[in-house]
Write a protein that holds these residues in place. Structure first.
Motif, PDB file in Angstrom:
ATOM      1  N   ALA A  66       0.853  -1.423  -0.072  1.00  0.00           N
ATOM      2  CA  ALA A  66      -0.003   0.254  -0.061  1.00  0.00           C
ATOM      3  C   ALA A  66       0.807   1.311  -0.011  1.00  0.00           C
ATOM      4  O   ALA A  66       0.381   2.448   0.221  1.00  0.00           O
ATOM      5  N   ASN A  67       2.320   1.013  -0.109  1.00  0.00           N
ATOM      6  CA  ASN A  67       3.196   2.246  -0.048  1.00  0.00           C
ATOM      7  C   ASN A  67       3.240   2.893   0.924  1.00  0.00           C
ATOM      8  O   ASN A  67       3.209   4.047   1.183  1.00  0.00           O
ATOM      9  N   SER A  68       2.757   2.483   2.261  1.00  0.00           N
ATOM     10  CA  SER A  68       2.823   3.082   3.613  1.00  0.00           C
ATOM     11  C   SER A  68       3.953   2.581   4.444  1.00  0.00           C
ATOM     12  O   SER A  68       3.933   1.770   5.309  1.00  0.00           O
ATOM     13  N   LYS A  69       5.209   3.070   3.921  1.00  0.00           N
ATOM     14  CA  LYS A  69       6.649   2.484   4.492  1.00  0.00           C
ATOM     15  C   LYS A  69       6.733   2.835   5.832  1.00  0.00           C
ATOM     16  O   LYS A  69       7.440   2.024   6.685  1.00  0.00           O
ATOM     17  N   HIS A  70       6.325   4.044   6.489  1.00  0.00           N
ATOM     18  CA  HIS A  70       6.443   4.373   7.820  1.00  0.00           C
ATOM     19  C   HIS A  70       5.614   3.243   8.617  1.00  0.00           C
ATOM     20  O   HIS A  70       5.947   2.714   9.565  1.00  0.00           O
ATOM     21  N   GLU A  71       4.330   2.981   8.257  1.00  0.00           N
ATOM     22  CA  GLU A  71       3.662   1.811   9.114  1.00  0.00           C
ATOM     23  C   GLU A  71       4.072   0.504   8.728  1.00  0.00           C
ATOM     24  O   GLU A  71       4.452  -0.435   9.640  1.00  0.00           O
ATOM     25  N   ALA A  72       4.934   0.021   7.596  1.00  0.00           N
ATOM     26  CA  ALA A  72       5.477  -1.150   7.454  1.00  0.00           C
ATOM     27  C   ALA A  72       6.760  -1.125   8.305  1.00  0.00           C
ATOM     28  O   ALA A  72       6.979  -2.296   8.983  1.00  0.00           O
ATOM     29  N   ALA A  73       7.579  -0.132   8.347  1.00  0.00           N
ATOM     30  CA  ALA A  73       8.515  -0.168   9.463  1.00  0.00           C
ATOM     31  C   ALA A  73       8.281  -0.431  10.614  1.00  0.00           C
ATOM     32  O   ALA A  73       8.764  -1.349  11.369  1.00  0.00           O
ATOM     33  N   SER A  93      16.528 -10.199  12.161  1.00  0.00           N
ATOM     34  CA  SER A  93      16.098  -9.941  10.528  1.00  0.00           C
ATOM     35  C   SER A  93      15.129  -8.882  10.294  1.00  0.00           C
ATOM     36  O   SER A  93      15.098  -8.195   9.531  1.00  0.00           O
ATOM     37  N   ARG A  94      13.945  -9.050  11.390  1.00  0.00           N
ATOM     38  CA  ARG A  94      13.020  -8.118  11.203  1.00  0.00           C
ATOM     39  C   ARG A  94      13.304  -6.672  11.560  1.00  0.00           C
ATOM     40  O   ARG A  94      12.914  -5.928  11.023  1.00  0.00           O
ATOM     41  N   LEU A  95      14.031  -6.538  12.775  1.00  0.00           N
ATOM     42  CA  LEU A  95      14.460  -5.253  13.014  1.00  0.00           C
ATOM     43  C   LEU A  95      15.203  -4.716  12.035  1.00  0.00           C
ATOM     44  O   LEU A  95      15.249  -3.441  11.878  1.00  0.00           O
ATOM     45  N   GLU A  96      16.050  -5.364  11.184  1.00  0.00           N
ATOM     46  CA  GLU A  96      16.908  -4.809  10.037  1.00  0.00           C
ATOM     47  C   GLU A  96      15.997  -4.461   8.862  1.00  0.00           C
ATOM     48  O   GLU A  96      16.067  -3.450   8.285  1.00  0.00           O
ATOM     49  N   GLN A  97      15.049  -5.047   8.949  1.00  0.00           N
ATOM     50  CA  GLN A  97      13.847  -4.391   7.682  1.00  0.00           C
ATOM     51  C   GLN A  97      13.144  -3.439   8.013  1.00  0.00           C
ATOM     52  O   GLN A  97      13.183  -2.483   7.549  1.00  0.00           O
ATOM     53  N   SER A  98      13.014  -3.369   9.352  1.00  0.00           N
ATOM     54  CA  SER A  98      12.445  -2.020  10.071  1.00  0.00           C
ATOM     55  C   SER A  98      13.476  -0.903   9.829  1.00  0.00           C
ATOM     56  O   SER A  98      13.040   0.087   9.214  1.00  0.00           O
ATOM     57  N   LEU A  99      14.642  -1.071  10.237  1.00  0.00           N
ATOM     58  CA  LEU A  99      15.503   0.185  10.278  1.00  0.00           C
ATOM     59  C   LEU A  99      15.949   0.412   8.682  1.00  0.00           C
ATOM     60  O   LEU A  99      15.942   1.676   8.490  1.00  0.00           O
ATOM     61  N   ASP A 100      15.857  -0.529   7.760  1.00  0.00           N
ATOM     62  CA  ASP A 100      16.388  -0.302   6.420  1.00  0.00           C
ATOM     63  C   ASP A 100      14.954   0.667   5.961  1.00  0.00           C
ATOM     64  O   ASP A 100      15.380   1.746   5.138  1.00  0.00           O
ATOM     65  N   LEU A 101      13.748   0.462   6.158  1.00  0.00           N
ATOM     66  CA  LEU A 101      12.617   1.174   5.849  1.00  0.00           C
ATOM     67  C   LEU A 101      12.833   2.712   6.284  1.00  0.00           C
ATOM     68  O   LEU A 101      12.582   3.715   5.588  1.00  0.00           O
ATOM     69  N   PHE A 102      13.141   2.614   7.547  1.00  0.00           N
ATOM     70  CA  PHE A 102      13.146   4.015   8.573  1.00  0.00           C
ATOM     71  C   PHE A 102      14.307   4.813   7.660  1.00  0.00           C
ATOM     72  O   PHE A 102      14.118   6.071   7.608  1.00  0.00           O
ATOM     73  N   MET A 103      15.386   4.085   7.314  1.00  0.00           N
ATOM     74  CA  MET A 103      16.450   4.822   6.339  1.00  0.00           C
ATOM     75  C   MET A 103      15.917   5.475   5.314  1.00  0.00           C
ATOM     76  O   MET A 103      16.179   6.409   4.900  1.00  0.00           O
ATOM     77  N   ILE A 105      13.065   6.424   4.353  1.00  0.00           N
ATOM     78  CA  ILE A 105      12.045   7.423   4.354  1.00  0.00           C
ATOM     79  C   ILE A 105      12.697   8.717   5.265  1.00  0.00           C
ATOM     80  O   ILE A 105      12.009   9.494   5.863  1.00  0.00           O
ATOM     81  N   GLY A 106      13.973   8.584   5.658  1.00  0.00           N
ATOM     82  CA  GLY A 106      14.662   9.409   6.317  1.00  0.00           C
ATOM     83  C   GLY A 106      14.379   9.607   7.627  1.00  0.00           C
ATOM     84  O   GLY A 106      14.907  10.556   8.582  1.00  0.00           O
ATOM     85  N   ARG A 107      14.044   8.870   8.470  1.00  0.00           N
ATOM     86  CA  ARG A 107      13.862   8.702  10.048  1.00  0.00           C
ATOM     87  C   ARG A 107      15.048   7.929  10.661  1.00  0.00           C
ATOM     88  O   ARG A 107      14.966   6.898  11.098  1.00  0.00           O
ATOM     89  N   LEU A 108      16.094   8.778  10.487  1.00  0.00           N
ATOM     90  CA  LEU A 108      17.431   8.325  11.056  1.00  0.00           C
ATOM     91  C   LEU A 108      17.587   8.017  12.518  1.00  0.00           C
ATOM     92  O   LEU A 108      18.229   7.035  12.930  1.00  0.00           O
ATOM     93  N   GLN A 109      16.758   8.726  13.339  1.00  0.00           N
ATOM     94  CA  GLN A 109      16.698   8.144  14.875  1.00  0.00           C
ATOM     95  C   GLN A 109      16.364   7.071  15.150  1.00  0.00           C
ATOM     96  O   GLN A 109      16.813   6.347  15.793  1.00  0.00           O
ATOM     97  N   MET A 110      15.091   6.650  14.167  1.00  0.00           N
ATOM     98  CA  MET A 110      14.338   5.490  14.389  1.00  0.00           C
ATOM     99  C   MET A 110      15.317   4.242  13.999  1.00  0.00           C
ATOM    100  O   MET A 110      15.456   3.402  14.678  1.00  0.00           O
ATOM    101  N   SER A 111      16.078   4.618  12.948  1.00  0.00           N
ATOM    102  CA  SER A 111      17.098   3.430  12.451  1.00  0.00           C
ATOM    103  C   SER A 111      18.217   3.470  13.385  1.00  0.00           C
ATOM    104  O   SER A 111      18.461   2.362  13.772  1.00  0.00           O
TER     105      SER A 111
END
Length: 289
Positions: A66-73, A93-103, A105-111
């Motif tokens: 659905a192209n909702s990357k923040h929610e996906a992360a 593995s799942r946390l890596e997927q999360s940090l990649d998506l946050f990266m 969309i520019g949410r670097l503190q979350m990454s």
């Protein structure tokens, strides 16, 4: 709990069915996501962490479609936190997927936050090399966002494990750099002596008396008050006892310092390495005479 799990399974089946069907109004991915979210909540209530983790992954995939990357992360992070209770590698593995998506969309503190969390998981497993890699990534991200206190916490972890793995130059560089920057900050000045003491102990571990003597001169230049400190006197006494290969003098210097300021486990371990090195030299000389 079994009732909660049964409800979770029912919502998950409905979500799967929604994805396979057609959607004339709205988005089937959004509709399925609502059902998967309900399923995940029921699985968590039933403490079925693997099922909760797996359905959060499905939820994340719906958000990606659905192209909702923040929610996906966030969903991948939720999956990771469920797996944290049962399966460390799946969690990472799942946390890596999360940090990649946050990266992305520019949410670097979350990454950075999830890099640090992954580092701590490797730390728990005593996989220090991997832990250092992720603490390093987290430190870079925090530094880029000017969250320097968090960056320094991560860098101190790297220095600790570098020293543990006998990567002394790396540890020394970090301790000295943090001390140098702390001198310009009134809130952090109190920690400078501790950082320089750690750096000095790592110098001793290298077994190079000239290097430790040069380092002490450098530390005096960095912080003119250091030469009047107990930390400086300890390093000076230890350097002299290493130079003289005097195990007794070395031990006495540590005991005197420890009687007033308790040495932590890391310092104790490193100082013991130096003592063993001195003992080995003493035995070599005894064999030659």
């Amino acid at each position: 709990m079994s009732d909660q799990i049964a409800k979770g399974e029912e919502f998950e089946k409905q979500g799967d069915k929604k994805l396979k069907g057609w959607s004339f109004f709205g988005s089937k991915h959004e509709d399925a996501a609502d059902l998967y979210e309900k399923a995940a909540n029921f699985y968590k209530l039933g403490k079925s962490w693997d099922q909760a983790g797996a359905v959060y992954v499905k939820l994340a995939e719906c958000f990606v479609k659905a192209n909702s990357k923040h929610e996906a992360a966030n969903a991948y992070a939720d999956a990771g936190h469920c797996y944290k209770k049962t399966n460390s590698s799946e969690c990472i593995s799942r946390l890596e997927q999360s940090l990649d998506l946050f990266m992305e969309i520019g949410r670097l503190q979350m990454s950075a936050r999830y890099c640090k969390e992954i580092a701590e998981l490797y730390e728990q497993e005593q996989n220090l090399e991997k832990a250092m890699v992720y603490f390093d990534k987290a430190a870079d991200l925090y530094q880029g966002e000017e969250v320097n206190s968090h960056a320094n916490q991560c860098r101190l972890k790297i220095a600790q494990y570098a020293a543990e793995l006998e990567q002394y130059p790396k540890a020394i560089e970090i301790y000295e750099d943090i001390a140098r920057h702390a001198l310009n900050n009134n809130l952090l000045k109190y920690g400078v002596r501790g950082h320089l003491l750690n750096a000095g102990i790592c110098q001793l571990c290298k077994g190079d008396v000239v290097a430790i003597t040069n380092a002490l001169e450098k530390y005096e230049d960095m912080d003119p008050t250091f030469s009047g400190s107990r930390e400086y006197r300890l390093l000076k006494d230890l350097a002299a006892s290493v130079d003289e290969e005097d195990v007794e003098k070395y031990t006495d210097a540590i005991k005197e310092f420890d009687s007033i300021t308790k040495l932590d486990a890391q310092k104790t371990t490193l100082l013991l390495r130096v003592k063993e090195m001195l003992k080995a030299k003493e035995m070599e000389e005894d064999d030659l005479t």
